[in-house]
Design an enzyme around this catalytic site. Structure first.
Site, PDB file in Angstrom:
ATOM      1  N   THR A  74       0.890  -0.702  -0.273  1.00  0.00           N
ATOM      2  CA  THR A  74      -0.085   0.038   0.039  1.00  0.00           C
ATOM      3  C   THR A  74       0.786   1.431   0.393  1.00  0.00           C
ATOM      4  O   THR A  74       1.334   2.017  -0.657  1.00  0.00           O
ATOM      5  CB  THR A  74      -1.336   0.032   1.186  1.00  0.00           C
ATOM      6  OG1 THR A  74      -0.286  -0.246   2.449  1.00  0.00           O
ATOM      7  CG2 THR A  74      -1.752  -0.899   0.917  1.00  0.00           C
TER       8      THR A  74
ATOM      9  N   LYS B  60       4.378  -7.401   3.961  1.00  0.00           N
ATOM     10  CA  LYS B  60       3.738  -5.644   3.819  1.00  0.00           C
ATOM     11  C   LYS B  60       3.508  -4.993   5.043  1.00  0.00           C
ATOM     12  O   LYS B  60       2.990  -5.362   5.865  1.00  0.00           O
ATOM     13  CB  LYS B  60       2.557  -5.763   2.580  1.00  0.00           C
ATOM     14  CG  LYS B  60       1.194  -5.701   3.412  1.00  0.00           C
ATOM     15  CD  LYS B  60       0.551  -5.291   3.571  1.00  0.00           C
ATOM     16  CE  LYS B  60       0.796  -3.250   3.546  1.00  0.00           C
ATOM     17  NZ  LYS B  60      -0.594  -2.876   3.863  1.00  0.00           N
TER      18      LYS B  60
ATOM     19  N   THR C 186      -2.086  -2.085   7.669  1.00  0.00           N
ATOM     20  CA  THR C 186      -2.294  -3.127   8.447  1.00  0.00           C
ATOM     21  C   THR C 186      -0.529  -3.824   8.421  1.00  0.00           C
ATOM     22  O   THR C 186      -0.305  -3.863   6.950  1.00  0.00           O
ATOM     23  CB  THR C 186      -2.880  -4.841   6.927  1.00  0.00           C
ATOM     24  OG1 THR C 186      -4.057  -3.978   6.631  1.00  0.00           O
ATOM     25  CG2 THR C 186      -2.416  -5.912   7.230  1.00  0.00           C
TER      26      THR C 186
ATOM     27  N   GLU D 262       6.448   4.775   8.257  1.00  0.00           N
ATOM     28  CA  GLU D 262       5.378   6.466   7.006  1.00  0.00           C
ATOM     29  C   GLU D 262       7.048   7.413   8.243  1.00  0.00           C
ATOM     30  O   GLU D 262       6.896   7.558   9.004  1.00  0.00           O
ATOM     31  CB  GLU D 262       4.517   6.200   7.399  1.00  0.00           C
ATOM     32  CG  GLU D 262       3.502   5.509   6.693  1.00  0.00           C
ATOM     33  CD  GLU D 262       2.770   4.946   6.895  1.00  0.00           C
ATOM     34  OE1 GLU D 262       2.423   5.718   8.478  1.00  0.00           O
ATOM     35  OE2 GLU D 262       1.494   4.640   6.494  1.00  0.00           O
TER      36      GLU D 262
ATOM     37  N   ASN E 233       0.366  10.893   6.827  1.00  0.00           N
ATOM     38  CA  ASN E 233      -1.368  10.510   7.540  1.00  0.00           C
ATOM     39  C   ASN E 233      -2.167  11.958   7.878  1.00  0.00           C
ATOM     40  O   ASN E 233      -3.453  11.066   7.686  1.00  0.00           O
ATOM     41  CB  ASN E 233      -0.807  10.268   9.413  1.00  0.00           C
ATOM     42  CG  ASN E 233      -0.412   8.600   8.765  1.00  0.00           C
ATOM     43  OD1 ASN E 233      -0.870   7.640   8.874  1.00  0.00           O
ATOM     44  ND2 ASN E 233       1.344   8.151   9.003  1.00  0.00           N
TER      45      ASN E 233
END
Lengths: 394, 394
Positions: B148, B175, B186, B265, B389
């Site tokens: 993703t 992932k 996830t 991230e 985010n």
């Protein structure tokens, strides 16, 4: 039920209390960094301290006294006097030994906030404190001297009148940009009052109100080594109304808690999380705090993104009893999920945007399994938080 | 003790396993978004799932089977099929009903990752899946289709040879950019092997290794609705060495967990927190995870700031037995605090800077009260986290 009349001058709004803030040279540019709160009679003191086990020296010093009677609190910013070992406590004794030569201090207390692991500059503090004029009543200057990264000082004061016509006063100042500052620099709160209640009663009300005010507020979920709330009570009024005192303390502490969150580092929004329908109040508290601490929720709200999936995620992850089929999520009165059914659509996106762009809004989550409820206060998390906290010491 | 020979082709490195990733139109720009892992014999399946109570539909679907034997896993990205009610599970049944017309599927499984609260586009998924060629062996394409916000795909494979000359293979893909993605999207991990061990044994080893790999890694402390690890075991090798399998699984899962954190991230650094000297292993785990989840520590490291006070704060706040006078803190071999004594000085600041500017470094914390130890993996938190985010859905 009780009449609340706002007053000026923070902790000095109560007769018999004196305060000021001056520059001792701990901060740069001659900024105020040393404050006192003095009472012309010896006060009962009620206190709550951080749950952090690396207790800062001033908290060790105060806790060692047990139940406290005092007429003086000295407060410095810029240095937390935490992780400073036995010398940290000795430094406080040394400061008060010097001040006792000049001032009529009874069992004086100290509070500190700032960087951890650095010994107090005792010389600077003593030299500055010896210039204090204990007859000064400048509650605002005191509230400015205790600031660290706070963008604004936080004060409030009321005269409270009961239905029977008795009255008492309460005044307060607090510091904290978030429940915790960079370098764990603490929330501190100092409250003065003349309510005519015994220390044990004031302490009991403080413990109770603390749970739903400061302990319900969160900026980043960390807990400092220095968090302290002191109430100095000179008992000079004739009001003995415990209920009125509890309501006054709740107003004062909830206001200051929300002010801290509003001043949260990098925060642009104050978010109130009302959790209802949990199995019990404790589970509601766990869920409300989980929501207010979730990085994904904080960043979504920073982006004004109505991403309710993160709300569901946080509730599901926090360990309480909950079910997809009983969960209801609303932003103010906009119901996005009703008992697990997703009502969110494009039209609702615009309605949500109107809520999420506000400076303050409420998130209502019904767990749907019982009667437990709790309200927590949180903020969003933006770039400014990273900037402040990545660069604090340098 | 055991010989590890790296192999190519991820989950297809094990004989008898097939995989591919194609574009079903869930992602934009014809990007791969649908993958399968197929075995030419029916496999034992071992699994661990998220502890989040808002269990996504594919996890409900799989858990309803109990102990699983299967030859097929279908994986889509871009949609989590979570908070989708009973229809979420029915959609999975509908997809497999269609696929069973064409393919010899035995008790097929599904995994999903992406946005919460949106129903699966079943038509798109069925139409694309019907074009699968189950004889394809492209482990890399499969690993790309399950991404993703991942910046890179995460795969690993080994041939493991024991001292007695027996060998088995293990291949894996995962992932996750962080333990959890935006919109709780996830972490997923799929492992193939031919170790000749019964399902209960493989499951037991998986449970054990999961605790010190994926469950020891954290990017933001949130727990998704979809987290899943599946091991498909066709038992075709003659190797029955449980110890070798445990070491192999530890290597594979720890590698992938660290890869996820590295891909966190906004993360620029992989930080390993080694906590020793706690009262017991559980308390060491609490402390290590508290350190790796602290926003203040993450932002300090982002700014390469050796602010050890935040380490002390986090240890003190996490609720374990600890004392200022027994706490030792080191960045790699640079001891900043020795049994509560602050050794930090200006010269050390430069040494620390050399450690903290690295892509990966270790933080060693000795609680000094017992023998408990745990290692957790975390990352820093920078502006990019906020950007990703705050703007994910829009």
């Amino acid at each position: 039920m009780f009449k609340f009349t706002p007053l000026e001058n923070a902790v000095c709004a109560v007769e018999g209390f004196y305060a000021n803030g001056i520059a001792a040279g701990l901060k740069k540019n001659n900024a105020k960094d040393l404050a006192f709160v003095y009472s012309d009679t010896v006060c009962d003191v009620a206190a709550v301290y951080t749950s952090n086990k690396m207790l800062a020296a001033p908290l060790q010093h105060a806790k060692a006294k047990g139940t406290i009677q005092s007429n003086f609190i000295l407060i410095n910013s810029k240095n937390a006097n935490a992780m400073t070992g036995t010398r940290g406590v000795k430094d406080i004794d040394a400061i008060f030994s010097s001040l006792l030569m000049k001032f009529p201090l009874v069992s004086p207390l100290m509070s500190s906030t700032g960087v951890i692991g650095v010994h107090l500059p005792t010389e600077k503090i003593i030299n500055a404190a010896l210039t204090f004029d204990l007859s000064t009543r400048d509650g605002v200057a005191a509230s400015q001297a205790i600031m660290t990264t706070d963008a604004f000082s936080k004060t409030i004061a009321y005269e409270v009148t009961t239905t029977s016509g008795e009255s008492f006063r309460i005044g307060a100042m607090a510091k904290g940009a978030g429940m915790i500052n960079p370098a764990m620099a603490t929330m501190l709160c100092f409250i003065t009052t003349d309510i005519n209640l015994p220390q044990v009663m004031v302490q009991a009300v403080l413990d109770k109100v603390n749970k739903v005010s400061f302990n319900a507020a969160s900026v980043d979920g960390d807990t400092s080594t220095n968090d302290t709330v002191f109430i100095m009570n000179n008992k000079k009024s004739n009001c003995e109304d415990t209920e009125a005192f509890e309501e006054a303390l709740t107003r004062v502490m909830t206001f200051l808690a929300k002010e801290m969150v509003r001043d949260g580092e990098g925060a642009t929004k104050l978010i109130t999380y009302n959790v209802t329908g949990a199995a019990n109040d404790k589970e509601a508290e766990i869920a409300a705090k989980s929501l207010s601490n979730s990085l994904l929720i904080k960043t979504a709200f920073n982006g004004e993104d109505p991403n309710w999936g993160r709300i569901a995620m946080s509730v599901g992850a926090c360990g309480i009893e909950c079910h997809e089929s009983t969960l209801t999520i609303a932003y103010e009165d906009i119901v996005l999920v009703n008992k697990g059914e997703n009502l969110f659509n494009d039209a609702m996106e615009k309605e949500c945007a109107r809520v999420l762009c506000k400076d303050a809004f409420e998130v209502n989550v019904d767990i749907g399994v019982g009667e437990g409820k709790f309200t927590a206060y949180g903020c969003d998390l933006g770039h400014e938080y990273v900037t402040i906290n990545a660069d604090y010491r340098t």
